[in-house]
Every structure is written in structure tokens, then in C-alpha cells.
Design a protein around this motif. Structure first.
Motif, mmCIF file in Angstrom:
data_model
loop_
_atom_site.group_PDB
_atom_site.id
_atom_site.type_symbol
_atom_site.label_atom_id
_atom_site.label_comp_id
_atom_site.label_asym_id
_atom_site.label_seq_id
_atom_site.Cartn_x
_atom_site.Cartn_y
_atom_site.Cartn_z
ATOM 1 N N GLU A 34 0.835 -1.205 0.000
ATOM 2 C CA GLU A 34 0.000 0.000 0.000
ATOM 3 C C GLU A 34 0.873 1.260 0.000
ATOM 4 O OE1 GLU A 34 -3.979 1.237 2.470
ATOM 5 O OE2 GLU A 34 -3.225 -0.799 2.616
ATOM 6 N N LEU A 35 1.943 1.174 0.811
ATOM 7 C CA LEU A 35 2.869 2.316 0.853
ATOM 8 C C LEU A 35 3.540 2.533 -0.497
ATOM 9 C CD1 LEU A 35 4.818 2.085 4.247
ATOM 10 C CD2 LEU A 35 3.163 3.796 3.541
ATOM 11 N N LEU A 36 3.948 1.429 -1.091
ATOM 12 C CA LEU A 36 4.616 1.551 -2.400
ATOM 13 C C LEU A 36 3.657 2.091 -3.455
ATOM 14 C CD1 LEU A 36 6.779 -1.725 -2.448
ATOM 15 C CD2 LEU A 36 7.529 0.603 -1.968
ATOM 16 N N ASP A 37 2.400 1.687 -3.353
ATOM 17 C CA ASP A 37 1.373 2.226 -4.270
ATOM 18 C C ASP A 37 1.269 3.733 -4.117
ATOM 19 O OD1 ASP A 37 0.677 0.013 -5.601
ATOM 20 O OD2 ASP A 37 -1.178 -0.400 -4.491
ATOM 21 N N GLY A 38 1.213 4.152 -2.858
ATOM 22 C CA GLY A 38 1.137 5.595 -2.573
ATOM 23 C C GLY A 38 2.358 6.328 -3.102
ATOM 24 N N VAL A 76 -6.287 8.313 14.962
ATOM 25 C CA VAL A 76 -5.793 8.484 13.587
ATOM 26 C C VAL A 76 -4.818 9.665 13.592
ATOM 27 C CG1 VAL A 76 -6.441 9.052 11.222
ATOM 28 C CG2 VAL A 76 -7.900 7.561 12.588
ATOM 29 N N LYS A 77 -3.620 9.391 13.132
ATOM 30 C CA LYS A 77 -2.597 10.449 13.161
ATOM 31 C C LYS A 77 -2.821 11.457 12.034
ATOM 32 C CE LYS A 77 2.369 11.124 13.057
ATOM 33 N NZ LYS A 77 3.569 10.598 12.425
ATOM 34 N N SER A 78 -3.096 10.949 10.859
ATOM 35 C CA SER A 78 -3.351 11.845 9.719
ATOM 36 C C SER A 78 -4.234 11.130 8.698
ATOM 37 C CB SER A 78 -2.041 12.270 9.063
ATOM 38 O OG SER A 78 -1.391 11.146 8.542
ATOM 39 N N VAL A 79 -4.827 11.922 7.832
ATOM 40 C CA VAL A 79 -5.737 11.359 6.824
ATOM 41 C C VAL A 79 -5.383 11.930 5.453
ATOM 42 C CG1 VAL A 79 -8.142 11.109 6.106
ATOM 43 C CG2 VAL A 79 -7.586 11.196 8.528
ATOM 44 N N ASP A 80 -5.258 11.027 4.490
ATOM 45 C CA ASP A 80 -5.132 11.443 3.091
ATOM 46 C C ASP A 80 -6.511 11.360 2.471
ATOM 47 O OD1 ASP A 80 -2.272 11.852 2.450
ATOM 48 O OD2 ASP A 80 -2.113 9.823 3.261
ATOM 49 N N GLY A 81 -7.003 12.472 1.966
ATOM 50 C CA GLY A 81 -8.344 12.488 1.377
ATOM 51 C C GLY A 81 -8.282 12.719 -0.118
ATOM 52 N N SER A 102 -20.959 28.477 -3.438
ATOM 53 C CA SER A 102 -20.919 27.223 -4.182
ATOM 54 C C SER A 102 -21.545 26.103 -3.361
ATOM 55 C CB SER A 102 -19.476 26.838 -4.500
ATOM 56 O OG SER A 102 -19.067 27.444 -5.685
ATOM 57 N N SER A 103 -22.214 25.223 -4.089
ATOM 58 C CA SER A 103 -22.752 24.011 -3.453
ATOM 59 C C SER A 103 -21.932 22.833 -3.978
ATOM 60 C CB SER A 103 -24.221 23.831 -3.815
ATOM 61 O OG SER A 103 -24.940 24.960 -3.416
ATOM 62 N N TYR A 104 -21.545 21.949 -3.069
ATOM 63 C CA TYR A 104 -20.700 20.814 -3.433
ATOM 64 C C TYR A 104 -21.516 19.522 -3.423
ATOM 65 C CZ TYR A 104 -16.114 23.144 -3.036
ATOM 66 O OH TYR A 104 -15.009 23.944 -3.232
ATOM 67 N N HIS A 105 -21.301 18.726 -4.472
ATOM 68 C CA HIS A 105 -21.812 17.356 -4.448
ATOM 69 C C HIS A 105 -20.585 16.453 -4.384
ATOM 70 C CE1 HIS A 105 -23.547 13.568 -6.028
ATOM 71 N NE2 HIS A 105 -24.574 13.957 -5.319
ATOM 72 N N MET A 106 -20.404 15.780 -3.239
ATOM 73 C CA MET A 106 -19.191 14.978 -3.008
ATOM 74 C C MET A 106 -19.362 13.586 -3.601
ATOM 75 S SD MET A 106 -17.245 17.074 -1.230
ATOM 76 C CE MET A 106 -16.052 16.184 -0.245
ATOM 77 N N ASN A 107 -18.513 13.281 -4.580
ATOM 78 C CA ASN A 107 -18.529 11.960 -5.234
ATOM 79 C C ASN A 107 -17.205 11.259 -4.984
ATOM 80 O OD1 ASN A 107 -21.016 12.288 -6.642
ATOM 81 N ND2 ASN A 107 -19.954 13.765 -7.930
ATOM 82 N N LYS A 108 -17.218 9.965 -5.080
ATOM 83 C CA LYS A 108 -16.000 9.145 -5.032
ATOM 84 C C LYS A 108 -15.023 9.631 -3.965
ATOM 85 C CE LYS A 108 -16.064 7.520 -9.770
ATOM 86 N NZ LYS A 108 -15.373 7.431 -11.036
ATOM 87 N N GLU A 109 -15.475 9.641 -2.747
ATOM 88 C CA GLU A 109 -14.597 10.055 -1.643
ATOM 89 C C GLU A 109 -13.721 8.872 -1.218
ATOM 90 O OE1 GLU A 109 -16.559 12.356 1.584
ATOM 91 O OE2 GLU A 109 -18.314 12.097 0.328
ATOM 92 N N LYS A 110 -12.463 9.173 -0.983
ATOM 93 C CA LYS A 110 -11.540 8.140 -0.484
ATOM 94 C C LYS A 110 -10.748 8.745 0.668
ATOM 95 C CE LYS A 110 -10.662 5.836 -4.886
ATOM 96 N NZ LYS A 110 -9.662 5.602 -5.952
ATOM 97 N N MET A 147 -9.903 0.004 11.086
ATOM 98 C CA MET A 147 -10.226 0.544 9.753
ATOM 99 C C MET A 147 -9.067 1.416 9.265
ATOM 100 S SD MET A 147 -13.464 2.890 8.692
ATOM 101 C CE MET A 147 -14.792 1.725 8.829
ATOM 102 N N ARG A 148 -8.645 1.147 8.060
ATOM 103 C CA ARG A 148 -7.512 1.921 7.530
ATOM 104 C C ARG A 148 -7.945 2.904 6.449
ATOM 105 N NH1 ARG A 148 -2.497 0.146 8.937
ATOM 106 N NH2 ARG A 148 -2.430 -1.842 10.035
ATOM 107 N N SER A 149 -9.143 2.705 5.911
ATOM 108 C CA SER A 149 -9.591 3.612 4.837
ATOM 109 C C SER A 149 -11.110 3.588 4.726
ATOM 110 C CB SER A 149 -8.960 3.201 3.501
ATOM 111 O OG SER A 149 -9.382 1.899 3.163
ATOM 112 N N TRP A 150 -11.656 4.555 3.951
ATOM 113 C CA TRP A 150 -13.103 4.586 3.687
ATOM 114 C C TRP A 150 -13.324 5.074 2.260
ATOM 115 C CZ3 TRP A 150 -16.906 8.052 2.227
ATOM 116 C CH2 TRP A 150 -18.235 7.628 2.420
#
Lengths: 189, 498
Positions: free
Chosen positions: A11-15, B373-378, B408-416, B431-434
Motif C-alpha cells: 500500500e505504501l509503495l502504491d502511494g 488516527v494520526k493523519s488522513v489522506d483524502g 458554491s454548493s458541493y456534491h461529493m462523489n467518489k470520496e476516499k 479501519m484503515r480507509s473509507w
């Protein structure tokens, strides 16, 4: 260092492939110790080792697409670090940078004293060797290269490689004796 | 000296090297991060190094188009002016006040040029003929006097009619034998000099122009005492061509076409030609164009298509790799300079923030006992509906500077969302992601922008518009305050409705 979970590593390598800075930071942190220990024994100081380490990681991040994920990442990483260190060494040779080490006194010391010397100190002794001795010793003794491979890498003869290794050992023995005496004095005092 | 065998020595150092585990130094990462930013073009200097060729190209395209239109239009104007000099053409029939004034100016200009050309004519009669392109350094007054002397002189050498005008030789066909000419039909002095008019205006054309008069309006033909064409083409009264003094001739020559237009001329043997009715000129291409430009300048609608790099961030820090945004907007002018603007914006946004910047449902769950959670990549794809007002602060010829604002109005799609933890190996991590989408967030952002518009044609213009989206409410699964900035590079089209 515990072996990194392969799923997390993937996963890290992907990132990293997506140039995600956070993934790069995590990978760097994860393999910092391993990569730095390689760099330290090929250089004379931590500053120099840091320079090679970052040069090496820059190569990792920019050439990651050439990494075969079926192979060990650690082996690939160590290879990159060693090659980067050799590049650095070649540049030094061109600049003719050499320094000698003082001869240690010829004193016989108990081996138990030696065992108490910290890893950092021992690696520090390697760093004190002249560049040509240090490189040959590290390649041959620690990283397991043959004299033919070393000769090929450094563009020297096999005989020169063997000679450098022999002299490197002699120097290390001398330095080890000196450290041991100091430590012995400290303990007995 | 220590008596360690080689293999023991090697083992000692090998073990130390393998077991050495230097502590992580954040400074080392920071220095590498800077180098990575430079490599990826994220620093301003690196960004400039990477994108300057494209920037230069973008500047050259409107520059080239502008210079084409600028210089191209000048040439067109020159051609139009020449067309206006031709009497009887449809352009001269245009009775607009502005054009009448222009015509009068042009005719007076021609009169002056005629005086100068009269001086040049003298040179043509000299035995040594200088090329026409040679620059005449004499003043109009001095050259005119010398010309008149040459005209009155019997010894002046007139070239035969049969000779070509090519090579800078000019004939004098319109002078009576008494004047030293060849007795051909003569026009007045003004007409004579107009024969040398570089615009190629013929004598008959000039006559028609005189009929138009100084103000560009055709004088009453009855006032003229007969037909205008007859006036111009009638034979010269021999008595008027007596040898006169140079000063008198100078006075005569200074009678301009415009002055002649107001004079009544009585002809002894007048021929009554049928009156030609001047019909309304058909609308020509220029008029069509001007009409269209008026329509465009009053146009209320415009459409614009834009592209922008999308720099999204949580709390205006830790910018990640820019995403992209494209827009299709419609503008309507509610009052001059003020537009209401709406449409759709599609963007992909990447952002990064520490765990506290997010309100993750995971962390809000009271039964969650895992590590923070230390940090989040969105990352997300957003459909945005803006509703903005644009005001043109400054309008100069082809350019305008404007400012805008709205919501502006936002429509949020494909959130990761990808979570990072202090210890990635912690077994309590559930959980590691959503991945998913959370839909509409009405009027979630405040828009502020300012920009520059450059018209490349009547209907098309290029815009550069830096903008900022300020969050008014948290959006997405991570309930994050999402700032976005960038710069729109747009093409604006103003249709002309009829």
C-alpha cells in the motif's frame, strides 16, 4: 528491525508510485534505520551518510516503477544505497581525498572488553578507515561481495582489493586495541 | 594489539553493522521532502522551471492574435479610406454625420496633397527626371511658386502623351496650347494635380467628389446651375487661361475642392442632363460588422469554459499534488458591468490533514477503542454549482479587470480517505480507509475571485482568474473544512442574438 507487513508495504509503495508525500514519508521512516546503517559504514560521518541516504531515497522514489514487487524491497533498497555510496566514493577518489589513521599501540586486551563496545563505536571504527579500505571492507565483509566483484565495481585489480581488505583488517585491529585499552582503563579505574 | 583471527573480526563488525539501528531524525526527512518538492515541481521555483514554456506559449497566443487584429485592422482601415475616396462608391453615400466629417477632412487633405503634387509636377517637366520616390524637401509654398513659374514659362518642356507614366514621368494633358500644353480638355488646377494622386483617383472621379462638396453632402444640382458632371467636363474658357502673374496663380491654386463645392457656376452653353436619382446605398459588410459589434457590446449573455489546477487543503497548509478542475459557466448581465454567473464545475481534489482536522465517524464512535488516527489522506471528485456575481471594475479597449464573489454548493462523489496511525502495526486498528460518497452540501463554500479578461475578437476573450473557495460548513465523510484555490484559464464566448 521487524519485517514490514507485506500488505502495508504494498500500500505504501502504491502511494509512493502516486507520489503521495505521506506514503513517501512513511516508507522513509520505516526503512530509515536499515538504510542509514548501510550508509554509515560506507562514509566517514553521519552528515555524509545522510547525504547518501537521501540521494538513495530520491532514487527509490523516482525509480520505483522499475522495482519488481515479486522481489524483496529491502534487498533492492540496500542495493540502491550501496550503489549510491559507491558513486559518492568514486567522486571522492577523483578529488583525491584520503586521510590516514594513527597507529594504535600494540597491546593485548581481553576479548570480554571488546564485547562491551557498542555497535555505534564499531561502525565508527569502520568510518575511520581510509575510503579505499572502508569501501573494500564493507563490500567484502558486511555485504558479501567477492574480490572480483569489488575489483569490477571500483575499477581496481583483484590483488588491490585483497590487499586493501587485509590492510583494513589490520587498521581495525589497531583501533580496536586502542578502544579496548581505553575501556579497560575506564572499567578498572 | 588484539589477536583476533580474520573471521572473528569480520563477524564482530558484521554483527554490529546489522544490528545498528540509527534513530530517525525528522530533519533528514525534511531535507529530502524539499528535494522531492523540487523534483515534482511543487516549489514556486520548480513550478516555474517546469511550466514556463507553457506560460510563454499562453502569453504568445493572445499576443499574436492581438497583434494580428491590431495591425490587420490598421491595414483594413487604410483600404477603407481609399475606398471612401472613390466618388460614387456606396461608402461615400453613407450620410452619417461622423462619416461626413471624415469625408470633408479627407477632401481637404487631398487638396493639400494636390498642392504638394503640383510642385512635384514641375520636377517631372525638368530635363533631368528624378525618381518619384525621391523625397521632396521643399515646402509646399516654395514648391508651388516654382511650379507656377515653370507652368508660365514657354520654354517648359512637355513630354508627349504617348509616353508612359511609368518611370516617374507625368504628362500634362490638361493645359491649353496657350499655357504650353497640348490643347486637350482641361480640368481646374485641383483636378490636374489629382491626376497624380497615388490613390489613383481619376479626373472624373474628382469631379464627382467636388459635386459632393466639402461637407460630403451632394449639393443641390439646381444651385450648381446645371449638371455637376457637365461642370467638371466642360471645356476651359480660353479667356480665363490668359498669362497671369505667379501670385494670382498661387491664389487660384489655393482654391480648394471644398470651396468650389459651395460656388455657383454659370455656364454659357449649358447642357441639361437628366437628373440622376441617388438611391440609398445597400448595407455593406462594414456596416453589418458595426451593427454586430453594437449588438455584441450590448449582449447580455456569455458562455465560458475554463480549466484550473485545483489546490485543495485542510486549513490552508500541507498542499498536496494539485488536482484538476474544469468549468462550464453561463453569465448574464443584469446591469452594465455586473453579471450573474452560474454553471457547473467538475474537480478532483486531493488533500491531507492531521487526524484532528477531521471529524471521522470512526473517531466519534464511543465504542471505538483503537488508536487515534494520526493523519488522513483524502481524495474526492466534486460537482460544484456556483452562483456568483461578477463586476467589471475596469474596462479598457480590449481588456477588463473584474472581481467576483458568491457561493458554491458541493456534491461529493467518489470520496476516499486513507488513515495513518502512529504505529501502523497496532493490532487494534480496525479501519484503515473509507470509500464512498456523501452527496450534496448546499452553499457550503464562499467564492472570492478577481481576474483579467482580454478580448481576442468581438465574440471571444481569454480570462485568467485566481480564486479561493472558503468553507462555510464541513463537507464529506471526514467532515472537513476544505479550502480550495487555483486559477481559472477560461475562454469566454459572447453570442450575438438578433
Amino acid at each position: 528491525m521487524p519485517e514490514y507487513n507485506s500488505a502495508v508495504l504494498h500500500e505504501l509503495l502504491d502511494g509512493c508510485l502516486r507520489k503521495n508525500r505521506r506514503s513517501q514519508e512513511l516508507l522513509y521512516k520505516q526503512f530509515y534505520g536499515y538504510a542509514m546503517s548501510i550508509c554509515l559504514r560506507y562514509t566517514r560521518s553521519r552528515e555524509e551518510a545522510k547525504e547518501i541516504l537521501n540521494d538513495g531515497f530520491l532514487k527509490v522514489f523516482t525509480k520505483l516503477d522499475s522495482f519488481d514487487s515479486d522481489r524483496s524491497f529491502k534487498t533492492w533498497l540496500s542495493r540502491i544505497m550501496i550503489n549510491t555510496a559507491l558513486d559518492h566514493y568514486r567522486q571522492e577518489v577523483r578529488r583525491d581525498v584520503f586521510d590516514d589513521v594513527e597507529m594504535a599501540e600494540q597491546v593485548s586486551v581481553d576479548e570480554t572488553v571488546i564485547s562491551k563496545i557498542a555497535h555505534e563505536e564499531l561502525v565508527g571504527l569502520i568510518q575511520k578507515l581510509t575510503p579505499s579500505y572502508r569501501i573494500v571492507f564493507s563490500l567484502s565483509v558486511i555485504d558479501g561481495y567477492t574480490h572480483e566483484e569489488i575489483a569490477d565495481q571500483l575499477n581496481i585489480s583483484v590483488g588491490a582489493s585483497k590487499s586493501n581488505l587485509s590492510r583494513a583488517r589490520e587498521k581495525l585491529r589497531e583501533m580496536l586495541s586502542k578502544i579496548s585499552i581505553d575501556n579497560y582503563d575506564r572499567v578498572t579505574r | 594489539m588484539i589477536e583476533l583471527p580474520d573471521d572473528e573480526l569480520d563477524k564482530l563488525f558484521r554483527k554490529s553493522s546489522e544490528e545498528l539501528d540509527p534513530q530517525f531524525d525528522p530533519e533528514d526527512w525534511n531535507s529530502l521532502k524539499k528535494r522531492l518538492d523540487e523534483t515534482d515541481g511543487k516549489t514556486p521555483a520548480a513550478w516555474f522551471r517546469k511550466w514556463w514554456p507553457l506560460g510563454l506559449l499562453l502569453l504568445m497566443i493572445p499576443g499574436g492574435i492581438a497583434s494580428y487584429y491590431l495591425f490587420g485592422n490598421e491595414e483594413k482601415n487604410q483600404v477603407n479610406e481609399q475606398i471612401q475616396l472613390v466618388p460614387g462608391s456606396k461608402v461615400t453615400e453613407n450620410k452619417s454625420a461622423a462619416q461626413e466629417q471624415t469625408n470633408a477632412k479627407i477632401i481637404e487633405k487631398i487638396d493639400k496633397e494636390a498642392l504638394t503634387n503640383a510642385a512635384q509636377e514641375k520636377e517631372n517637366t525638368e530635363p533631368s527626371i528624378s525618381p518619384r520616390s525621391e523625397k521632396d524637401t521643399r515646402t509646399p509654398e516654395s514648391s508651388l511658386k516654382s511650379d507656377l513659374k515653370a507652368v508660365s514659362s514657354k520654354s517648359s518642356k512637355t513630354l508627349p502623351r504617348s509616353l508612359s507614366k511609368a518611370g516617374g514621368v507625368y504628362l500634362e494633358p490638361n493645359r491649353s496650347k496657350r499655357e504650353g500644353g497640348d490643347g486637350a480638355l482641361s480640368l481646374n488646377a485641383d483636378e490636374k494635380v489629382h491626376k497624380n494622386d497615388p490613390n489613383g483617383t481619376s479626373a472624373s472621379e474628382l469631379g464627382a467628389r467636388q459635386a459632393i462638396g466639402s461637407n460630403g453632402v451632394t449639393p443641390n444640382r439646381t444651385e450648381m446651375g446645371g449638371n455637376a458632371d457637365a461642370t467638371n467636363m466642360s471645356p476651359v474658357n480660353v479667356q480665363q487661361n490668359e498669362v497671369i502673374s505667379a501670385d494670382d496663380q498661387l491664389d487660384r491654386m489655393q482654391i480648394t475642392v471644398s470651396n468650389l463645392g459651395n460656388k455657383q457656376i454659370n455656364w454659357a452653353n449649358r447642357i441639361d442632363y437628366p437628373v440622376i436619382a441617388v438611391t440609398e446605398a445597400e448595407p455593406d459588410a462594414n456596416q453589418e460588422k458595426s451593427k454586430e459589434s453594437i449588438e455584441i457590446s450590448n449582449a447580455k449573455w456569455a458562455v465560458r469554459f475554463g480549466y484550473s489546477p485545483d489546490l485543495s487543503t485542510v486549513g490552508m497548509k500541507d498542499f498536496t499534488k494539485p488536482g484538476t478542475a474544469v468549468s462550464l459557466l453561463v453569465e448574464y448581465s443584469i446591469v452594465p458591468r455586473l453579471f450573474v454567473q452560474t454553471g457547473a464545475v467538475w474537480s478532483s481534489k486531493g488533500y491531507y490533514g492531521d487526524g484532528k482536522s477531521y471529524k471521522l465517524p470512526l473517531m466519534q464512535d464511543p465504542h471505538y477503542y483503537g488508536p487515534d488516527v494520526k493523519s488522513v489522506d483524502g481524495f474526492c471528485k466534486v460537482l460544484e454549482i456556483p452562483l456568483n456575481l461578477r463586476y467589471d471594475v475596469l474596462q479598457i479597449a480590449r481588456s477588463s479587470i473584474f472581481a467576483g464573489g458568491g457561493f458554491s454548493s458541493y456534491h461529493m462523489n467518489k470520496e476516499k480517505y486513507k488513515y495513518s496511525f502512529e504505529n501502523e502495526m497496532d493490532p487494534k486498528i480496525k479501519m484503515r480507509s473509507w470509500n464512498g460518497k456523501t452527496g450534496w452540501y448546499w452553499f457550503s463554500h464562499l467564492n472570492v475571485s478577481a481576474g483579467y479578461e482580454y478580448k481576442i475578437s468581438q465574440k471571444l476573450s481569454l480570462l485568467a482568474e485566481p480564486y479561493l473557495r472558503v468553507p462555510l460548513k464541513r463537507v464529506g465523510y471526514g467532515k472537513v473544512n476544505l479550502f480550495t484555490t487555483g486559477m481559472w484559464l477560461s475562454l469566454r464566448y459572447t453570442p450575438a442574438f438578433r
